[in-house]
Design an enzyme around this catalytic site. Structure first.
Site, short mmCIF file in Angstrom:
data_model
loop_
_atom_site.label_atom_id
_atom_site.label_comp_id
_atom_site.label_asym_id
_atom_site.label_seq_id
_atom_site.Cartn_x
_atom_site.Cartn_y
_atom_site.Cartn_z
N GLU A 133 0.81 -1.44 0.22
CA GLU A 133 0.27 0.17 -0.23
C GLU A 133 0.93 1.58 0.06
O GLU A 133 1.73 1.48 0.87
CB GLU A 133 -1.39 0.12 1.33
CG GLU A 133 -2.08 0.90 1.60
CD GLU A 133 -2.45 0.67 2.60
OE1 GLU A 133 -2.97 -0.42 3.00
OE2 GLU A 133 -2.61 1.94 3.26
N GLU A 137 -2.95 10.56 2.61
CA GLU A 137 -4.19 10.14 4.04
C GLU A 137 -4.05 12.03 4.77
O GLU A 137 -2.89 12.85 5.34
CB GLU A 137 -3.75 9.41 5.13
CG GLU A 137 -4.03 8.38 4.94
CD GLU A 137 -3.67 7.42 5.61
OE1 GLU A 137 -4.34 6.61 6.31
OE2 GLU A 137 -3.12 7.19 6.05
#
Ligand SMILES: [Ca+2]
Length: 271
Positions: A133, A137
């Site tokens: 991943e 964010e």
């Protein structure tokens, strides 16, 4: 090849038989040079909205496709609901997986304690692979910052918080990362701002975006106060494969990145 495909089909059948609802095989990997969408409408076939299930854990919401809306050339991802009936979050992702290359998004995250707005690549056990991943964010508690992170074979702890110098929730800005075999470089408004070199992931993943409210991670995100609805907006996303002609702008980004590396090396040598 044939045997492998058969085994894969049998495995898929077995998993369906025991009632697992997650997808059962690795997504096909995109092999073109460019992928993008401007979020004028739902891109059937290319994209899909998560619906009717929850990640669980710190995610205090159920994904709802109704919380993925398109209007005026923007995609709105919303958190709705309340503490009595539960909360709904929103997640939208590509159906194909993408490997090394340049990933970009123009977005405006939610400003609110306890929530996250994101743009990332993900692949994991639900896709039949290891967990790899790469993240951008926004923690709604402080939208003057953006958090970068990545996971390699399930190993995270690579968080890096970058101070933007502006409030991301107040306007659209371009965020991205260039991923190759040896490094990941994150960008803000086309400027390289951080590079990671250690233990870089290698598995192609789906491009994903989501918004969610949290529980049990107040030290990280602050306590969610129940405010809803909350909406993050996305204007467009793009992926450009390494070495492809892509857009001149992205070529320029990579060039700038190389220059930055060169300058950093010079600085190190001077020290
Ligand atoms: Ca758009």
């Amino acid at each position: 090849m044939k045997i492998r495909r058969l085994v894969s089909l049998l495995t898929a059948a077995a998993i369906v038989a025991v009632g697992t609802v997650v997808s059962t095989s690795a997504a096909s990997t995109f092999n073109g040079s460019y992928f993008g969408t401007g979020f004028d409408s739902y891109d059937w076939g290319k994209m899909e909205a998560s619906d009717g299930w929850s990640n669980g854990g710190m995610f205090d919401c159920t994904w709802s496709k109704d919380n993925v809306q398109f209007s005026g050339g923007k995609m709105n991802l919303s958190i709705t609901g309340n503490q009595w009936q539960g909360y709904k979050g929103a997640e939208y992702r590509t159906t194909q997986a993408f490997g090394y290359g340049m990933y970009d998004v123009s977005m405006k995250p939610i400003k609110n304690d306890g929530v996250v707005s994101s743009f990332f690549t993900y692949t994991g056990p639900s896709d039949g692979t290891v967990w790899d991943e790469i993240d951008i964010e926004f923690l709604g508690k402080n939208t003057y910052q953006v958090q970068f992170n990545y996971y390699t074979r399930g190993q995270g702890n690579h968080e890096y918080v970058y101070n933007l110098g502006f409030d991301a929730s107040q306007g659209f800005h371009q965020y991205g990362f260039y991923w190759d075999k040896t490094s990941i470089t994150w960008y803000v408004d086309k400027k390289a701002v951080y590079t990671a070199y250690r233990d870089i992931p290698s598995t192609p993943g789906k491009i994903m975006m989501n918004v969610w409210n949290s529980k049990g991670v107040d030290e990280w995100l602050n306590h969610y106060n129940g405010r809803a609805p909350l909406t993050a907006q996305y204007d467009w996303i793009s992926y450009t494969a390494p070495g492809s002609s892509g857009s001149n702008q992205q070529q320029q980004q990579r060039q700038n990145n190389n220059n930055n590396k060169y300058n950093n090396n010079n600085n190190n040598n001077n020290n």
